[in-house]
Design a protein around this motif. Structure first.
Motif, PDB file in Angstrom:
ATOM      1  N   LEU A  45      29.195 -54.520  -2.018  1.00 35.18           N
ATOM      2  CA  LEU A  45      28.583 -53.325  -2.609  1.00 35.18           C
ATOM      3  C   LEU A  45      27.893 -52.501  -1.521  1.00 35.18           C
ATOM      4  CD1 LEU A  45      27.474 -51.507  -4.899  1.00 35.18           C
ATOM      5  CD2 LEU A  45      25.577 -53.134  -5.142  1.00 35.18           C
ATOM      6  N   GLY A  46      27.142 -53.180  -0.674  1.00 29.99           N
ATOM      7  CA  GLY A  46      26.432 -52.490   0.400  1.00 29.99           C
ATOM      8  C   GLY A  46      27.398 -51.733   1.299  1.00 29.99           C
ATOM      9  N   ARG A  47      28.522 -52.363   1.617  1.00 36.55           N
ATOM     10  CA  ARG A  47      29.488 -51.682   2.503  1.00 36.55           C
ATOM     11  C   ARG A  47      30.115 -50.481   1.801  1.00 36.55           C
ATOM     12  NH1 ARG A  47      30.410 -57.010   4.062  1.00 36.55           N
ATOM     13  NH2 ARG A  47      32.255 -57.247   2.754  1.00 36.55           N
ATOM     14  N   THR A  48      30.284 -50.580   0.477  1.00 33.21           N
ATOM     15  CA  THR A  48      30.874 -49.468  -0.275  1.00 33.21           C
ATOM     16  C   THR A  48      29.950 -48.247  -0.284  1.00 33.21           C
ATOM     17  OG1 THR A  48      31.916 -51.051  -1.737  1.00 33.21           O
ATOM     18  CG2 THR A  48      31.787 -48.814  -2.577  1.00 33.21           C
ATOM     19  N   VAL A  49      28.641 -48.488  -0.369  1.00 35.11           N
ATOM     20  CA  VAL A  49      27.732 -47.350  -0.607  1.00 35.11           C
ATOM     21  C   VAL A  49      27.052 -46.819   0.653  1.00 35.11           C
ATOM     22  CG1 VAL A  49      27.290 -48.129  -2.972  1.00 35.11           C
ATOM     23  CG2 VAL A  49      25.688 -48.801  -1.155  1.00 35.11           C
ATOM     24  N   GLU A  50      27.169 -47.557   1.746  1.00 40.36           N
ATOM     25  CA  GLU A  50      26.362 -47.241   2.932  1.00 40.36           C
ATOM     26  C   GLU A  50      26.535 -45.790   3.414  1.00 40.36           C
ATOM     27  OE1 GLU A  50      26.807 -50.050   6.100  1.00 40.36           O
ATOM     28  OE2 GLU A  50      24.887 -49.412   6.962  1.00 40.36           O
ATOM     29  N   ALA A  51      27.779 -45.361   3.592  1.00 35.83           N
ATOM     30  CA  ALA A  51      28.019 -44.025   4.156  1.00 35.83           C
ATOM     31  C   ALA A  51      27.552 -42.935   3.180  1.00 35.83           C
ATOM     32  CB  ALA A  51      29.489 -43.858   4.490  1.00 35.83           C
ATOM     33  N   LEU A  52      27.793 -43.170   1.889  1.00 33.19           N
ATOM     34  CA  LEU A  52      27.375 -42.193   0.865  1.00 33.19           C
ATOM     35  C   LEU A  52      25.868 -41.969   0.918  1.00 33.19           C
ATOM     36  CD1 LEU A  52      29.204 -43.441  -2.371  1.00 33.19           C
ATOM     37  CD2 LEU A  52      29.472 -41.214  -1.286  1.00 33.19           C
ATOM     38  N   ILE A  53      25.140 -43.081   0.971  1.00 27.51           N
ATOM     39  CA  ILE A  53      23.673 -42.994   0.966  1.00 27.51           C
ATOM     40  C   ILE A  53      23.187 -42.294   2.232  1.00 27.51           C
ATOM     41  CG2 ILE A  53      21.557 -44.384   1.120  1.00 27.51           C
ATOM     42  CD1 ILE A  53      22.623 -46.163  -0.958  1.00 27.51           C
ATOM     43  N   GLN A  54      23.793 -42.643   3.343  1.00 27.26           N
ATOM     44  CA  GLN A  54      23.383 -42.019   4.606  1.00 27.26           C
ATOM     45  C   GLN A  54      23.542 -40.501   4.551  1.00 27.26           C
ATOM     46  OE1 GLN A  54      24.584 -44.370   7.762  1.00 27.26           O
ATOM     47  NE2 GLN A  54      23.923 -42.973   9.357  1.00 27.26           N
ATOM     48  N   ARG A  55      24.616 -40.049   3.904  1.00 24.27           N
ATOM     49  CA  ARG A  55      24.847 -38.591   3.807  1.00 24.27           C
ATOM     50  C   ARG A  55      23.934 -37.924   2.793  1.00 24.27           C
ATOM     51  NH1 ARG A  55      30.450 -39.885   3.484  1.00 24.27           N
ATOM     52  NH2 ARG A  55      30.508 -39.442   1.263  1.00 24.27           N
ATOM     53  N   GLY A  56      23.358 -38.722   1.882  1.00 26.46           N
ATOM     54  CA  GLY A  56      22.527 -38.142   0.826  1.00 26.46           C
ATOM     55  C   GLY A  56      23.296 -37.910  -0.461  1.00 26.46           C
ATOM     56  N   ASP A  57      24.556 -38.351  -0.504  1.00 23.46           N
ATOM     57  CA  ASP A  57      25.364 -38.187  -1.722  1.00 23.46           C
ATOM     58  C   ASP A  57      25.010 -39.241  -2.764  1.00 23.46           C
ATOM     59  OD1 ASP A  57      26.867 -35.991  -1.035  1.00 23.46           O
ATOM     60  OD2 ASP A  57      28.381 -37.170   0.026  1.00 23.46           O
ATOM     61  N   LEU A  58      25.450 -39.012  -3.987  1.00 24.30           N
ATOM     62  CA  LEU A  58      25.198 -39.993  -5.038  1.00 24.30           C
ATOM     63  C   LEU A  58      26.252 -41.094  -5.018  1.00 24.30           C
ATOM     64  CD1 LEU A  58      24.209 -37.925  -8.228  1.00 24.30           C
ATOM     65  CD2 LEU A  58      22.734 -38.988  -6.517  1.00 24.30           C
ATOM     66  N   VAL A  59      25.801 -42.278  -5.367  1.00 23.87           N
ATOM     67  CA  VAL A  59      26.680 -43.418  -5.598  1.00 23.87           C
ATOM     68  C   VAL A  59      27.261 -43.242  -7.012  1.00 23.87           C
ATOM     69  CG1 VAL A  59      26.537 -45.935  -5.917  1.00 23.87           C
ATOM     70  CG2 VAL A  59      25.347 -44.835  -4.013  1.00 23.87           C
ATOM     71  N   SER A  60      28.376 -43.908  -7.309  1.00 23.08           N
ATOM     72  CA  SER A  60      29.023 -43.658  -8.610  1.00 23.08           C
ATOM     73  C   SER A  60      28.129 -44.093  -9.777  1.00 23.08           C
ATOM     74  CB  SER A  60      30.366 -44.392  -8.691  1.00 23.08           C
ATOM     75  OG  SER A  60      30.143 -45.763  -8.909  1.00 23.08           O
TER      76      SER A  60
END
Ligand code: AMP
Length: 187
Positions: A45-60
């Motif tokens: 899960l962490g690997r799936t969301v890491e880049a999204l969070i860094q950019r400031g985007d929402l997770v699904s």
């Protein structure tokens, strides 16, 4: 008692949630903290969301809704949940209503921490240096604010209809905001 703390990034939701944990024995459910813990632990899960969070985007919506559904029973058993950073979209709000009503439970209050954008930017630029959060930087913060305005703020209409929404002046001192929250929860 279940409470939603609602507001833009850096409005003070996390700070006030922690105070409620101490003062009222409620349990903080911060989807952001759960996701950061998954990243720190290096889980899939962490690997799936890491880049999204860094950019400031929402997770699904599916991911965050599943996290909340998993943790709600323990939070309610512990005295009630303070939702901090969830829901952030209309599908999340609708999913939360479903989860709560299947548990024959209730959201008691939705507390909106109101803070002007220039104050948020001022607060967060002080935080950039020390927070260690990869999304506390000018570019990602701008994305987070835009997403809040576009996808999260419209939920105020949704919760306004429920009669549970109360406004809190989030620009006062941490203690004064805490006092307003305490008053809102007894009214
Ligand atoms: P927060 O700690 O609440 O500011 O959340 C940090 C980041 O985690 C957000 O910018 C999103 O990338 C992600 N996140 C946290 N909660 C949610 C949510 N309810 N829906 C989608 N993404 C979320």
């Amino acid at each position: 008692m279940n409470v939603i703390l609602f507001g833009p990034p850096a409005a003070g939701k996390g700070t006030q949630a922690k105070r409620l944990v101490e003062a009222r024995g409620l349990v903080q459910l911060s989807t952001g903290d759960m996701l950061r813990a998954a990243i720190a632990a290096g889980t899939p899960l962490g690997r799936t969301v890491e880049a999204l969070i860094q950019r400031g985007d929402l997770v699904s919506d599916e991911i965050v809704t599943a996290l909340v559904e998993e943790s709600l029973p323990a939070a309610e058993a512990g005295g009630g949940a303070i939702f901090d950073g969830f829901p952030r979209t209309l599908p999340q709000a609708i999913a939360l209503d479903g989860i709560i009503s299947r548990r024959r439970s209730h959201i008691h209050r939705v507390l909106q921490l109101k803070v002007d954008n220039d104050v948020l930017l001022d607060r967060v630029s002080k935080r950039f240096a020390e927070s260690g959060r990869p999304d506390d930087n000018p570019v990602s913060f701008k994305v987070r604010l835009e997403i809040y305005d576009r996808q999260t703020a419209p939920l105020l209409t949704y919760y306004g209809r429920s009669g549970k929404l109360m406004e809190i002046d989030g620009m006062a001192s941490v203690d004064a905001v805490g006092a307003s929250i305490r008053r809102a929860l007894v009214s």
